[in-house]
Design a protein around this motif. Sequence first.
Motif, PDB file in Angstrom:
ATOM      1  N   PHE A 164       3.802   0.780   2.777  1.00 40.87           N
ATOM      2  CA  PHE A 164       3.775  -0.321   3.694  1.00 40.87           C
ATOM      3  C   PHE A 164       3.450  -1.694   2.962  1.00 40.87           C
ATOM      4  O   PHE A 164       2.562  -1.520   1.842  1.00 40.87           O
ATOM      5  N   SER A 165       4.341  -2.675   3.365  1.00 39.61           N
ATOM      6  CA  SER A 165       3.997  -3.872   2.704  1.00 39.61           C
ATOM      7  C   SER A 165       4.186  -4.870   3.674  1.00 39.61           C
ATOM      8  O   SER A 165       5.274  -4.646   4.525  1.00 39.61           O
ATOM      9  N   THR A 166       3.521  -5.914   3.540  1.00 38.04           N
ATOM     10  CA  THR A 166       3.732  -7.126   4.635  1.00 38.04           C
ATOM     11  C   THR A 166       4.938  -7.896   4.219  1.00 38.04           C
ATOM     12  O   THR A 166       5.548  -8.815   4.924  1.00 38.04           O
ATOM     13  N   SER A 167       5.498  -7.600   2.933  1.00 36.81           N
ATOM     14  CA  SER A 167       6.836  -8.356   2.335  1.00 36.81           C
ATOM     15  C   SER A 167       7.909  -7.414   2.810  1.00 36.81           C
ATOM     16  O   SER A 167       8.130  -6.408   1.904  1.00 36.81           O
ATOM     17  N   ASN A 218       8.862  -3.112   7.569  1.00 33.45           N
ATOM     18  CA  ASN A 218       7.616  -2.972   6.614  1.00 33.45           C
ATOM     19  C   ASN A 218       6.937  -1.433   6.247  1.00 33.45           C
ATOM     20  O   ASN A 218       5.935  -1.422   5.544  1.00 33.45           O
ATOM     21  N   HIS A 219       7.743  -0.731   6.558  1.00 31.82           N
ATOM     22  CA  HIS A 219       7.320   0.979   6.423  1.00 31.82           C
ATOM     23  C   HIS A 219       8.647   1.499   5.835  1.00 31.82           C
ATOM     24  O   HIS A 219       9.880   1.283   6.075  1.00 31.82           O
ATOM     25  N   LEU A 220       8.262   2.304   4.993  1.00 27.92           N
ATOM     26  CA  LEU A 220       9.377   3.181   4.256  1.00 27.92           C
ATOM     27  C   LEU A 220       8.796   4.370   3.877  1.00 27.92           C
ATOM     28  O   LEU A 220       7.582   4.554   3.152  1.00 27.92           O
ATOM     29  N   THR A 221       9.283   5.671   4.266  1.00 26.58           N
ATOM     30  CA  THR A 221       8.909   6.838   3.869  1.00 26.58           C
ATOM     31  C   THR A 221       9.843   7.671   3.015  1.00 26.58           C
ATOM     32  O   THR A 221      11.015   7.825   3.353  1.00 26.58           O
ATOM     33  N   MET A 229      -6.118   6.577 -10.324  1.00 26.30           N
ATOM     34  CA  MET A 229      -6.070   7.266 -11.342  1.00 26.30           C
ATOM     35  C   MET A 229      -5.292   8.802 -11.239  1.00 26.30           C
ATOM     36  O   MET A 229      -4.528   9.436 -11.841  1.00 26.30           O
ATOM     37  N   ASN A 230      -5.557   9.130  -9.910  1.00 29.86           N
ATOM     38  CA  ASN A 230      -5.045  10.543  -9.579  1.00 29.86           C
ATOM     39  C   ASN A 230      -3.734  10.489  -8.763  1.00 29.86           C
ATOM     40  O   ASN A 230      -2.940  11.247  -8.223  1.00 29.86           O
ATOM     41  N   ASN A 231      -3.035   9.189  -8.871  1.00 29.21           N
ATOM     42  CA  ASN A 231      -1.882   8.824  -8.138  1.00 29.21           C
ATOM     43  C   ASN A 231      -1.988   9.240  -6.623  1.00 29.21           C
ATOM     44  O   ASN A 231      -0.881   9.797  -6.005  1.00 29.21           O
ATOM     45  N   LYS A 232      -2.995   8.955  -6.027  1.00 32.05           N
ATOM     46  CA  LYS A 232      -3.223   9.457  -4.351  1.00 32.05           C
ATOM     47  C   LYS A 232      -2.811   8.062  -3.813  1.00 32.05           C
ATOM     48  O   LYS A 232      -2.092   7.976  -2.663  1.00 32.05           O
ATOM     49  N   ILE A 233      -3.252   7.076  -4.167  1.00 27.80           N
ATOM     50  CA  ILE A 233      -3.226   5.636  -3.277  1.00 27.80           C
ATOM     51  C   ILE A 233      -2.945   4.443  -4.494  1.00 27.80           C
ATOM     52  O   ILE A 233      -3.572   4.406  -5.399  1.00 27.80           O
ATOM     53  N   ASN A 248       0.740  -1.272  -0.156  1.00 27.78           N
ATOM     54  CA  ASN A 248      -0.048   0.043   0.022  1.00 27.78           C
ATOM     55  C   ASN A 248       0.924   1.158  -0.078  1.00 27.78           C
ATOM     56  O   ASN A 248       1.902   1.477   0.634  1.00 27.78           O
ATOM     57  N   ILE A 249       0.550   2.248  -0.880  1.00 26.93           N
ATOM     58  CA  ILE A 249       1.355   3.571  -0.984  1.00 26.93           C
ATOM     59  C   ILE A 249       0.402   4.499  -1.185  1.00 26.93           C
ATOM     60  O   ILE A 249      -0.539   4.668  -1.892  1.00 26.93           O
ATOM     61  N   SER A 250       0.672   5.417  -0.325  1.00 27.22           N
ATOM     62  CA  SER A 250      -0.033   6.866  -0.114  1.00 27.22           C
ATOM     63  C   SER A 250       0.861   8.004  -0.526  1.00 27.22           C
ATOM     64  O   SER A 250       2.142   7.773  -0.140  1.00 27.22           O
TER      65      SER A 250
END
Length: 260
Positions: free
Chosen positions: A149-152, A182-185, A249-253, A113-115
Amino acid sequence: MSEPITLNVGGKLYTTSLSTLTSFPDSMLGAMFSGKMPTKKDSQGNCFIDRDGKIFRYILNFLRTSHLDLPEDFQEMGLLRREVDFYQIQPLIEALQEKEVELSKAEKNAMLNISLDQKTQTVHFTVREAPQIYSLSSSNMEVFSAYIFSTSCLFLKLLGSKLYYCFNGNLSSISSYLQDPNHLTLDWVASVEGLPEEEYTRQNLKRLWVVPDNKQINSFQVFVEEVLKIALSDGFCIDSSHPHTSDFMNNKIIRLIRYK
C-alpha cells in the motif's frame, strides 16, 4: 517528405508521413508501415489501428519530436503506459519511465507499507526419463506474497515498471496487475530445481524478476533489497517508529515514509 498517410486510431483520424511512422523501425508502427506486418483498412481506405485514439496524439508527437510532452493536469498515465507498451517504441518507454520518476519526486509526503508472507508447499510433477518412460516426482516450493500500500500511486507505477512476472516463457510488467492505484498484491514462487519449465505454466506458477538487472527474486531478502533500492532512490526513508525492529529484520513488515 513522404506522401501523407491518414490513420484511423480507434475512430480518431490522424494525418502524418510514412517517414514519421517508421522513424523507429523496431517498434510496432515501424513493423506495420514497413511491410513486415499486415495493416487493416477502414471503409474509407485509411489505415486502421484498434487502439485508443485520444492517447495516440502523444505517441505521434513523440515520433515527430522525440519528446514526451504531456499537459500539467494529465490524469491518464496508466492508459498511456498501456498504449506505449503496445506500440513498443523503446525510447518512448524510457521517456515515460523518466516522466513518472519526475512526477513521483514532485509529489508531497507519502507513505509506503508492505506486509510479507511466505509459506512452503509441495508441488508434484512428472519427469520424462525416456521417450515412453515417465516418473512422478515432488519437491517443496517457497511461495511468497507481498501486500503493498502506498499513498503515492506514482511510486506504485514506478515499482511496476521495475518488477516483472515470468510466466509461460514471457516477462510481463506487474503494472498490468495494478487495478487499484494505491494497492498492489504480488504472488510468486521461487524456482525449483528439476521442475520442468512447462510445469510452471501448467500449474499457474509465476516467478518474479527485476529489470533491467534481469535478476530473479527467489527470496524475501532479495525482494526487500530491491524494493528498498527503488524506494530510497525515490526519496523514501525507513520509518524509525514502525514497525518493530524484529518485524523489519525478519522481513515481515516494511514501512517507509517520504517528507517533502
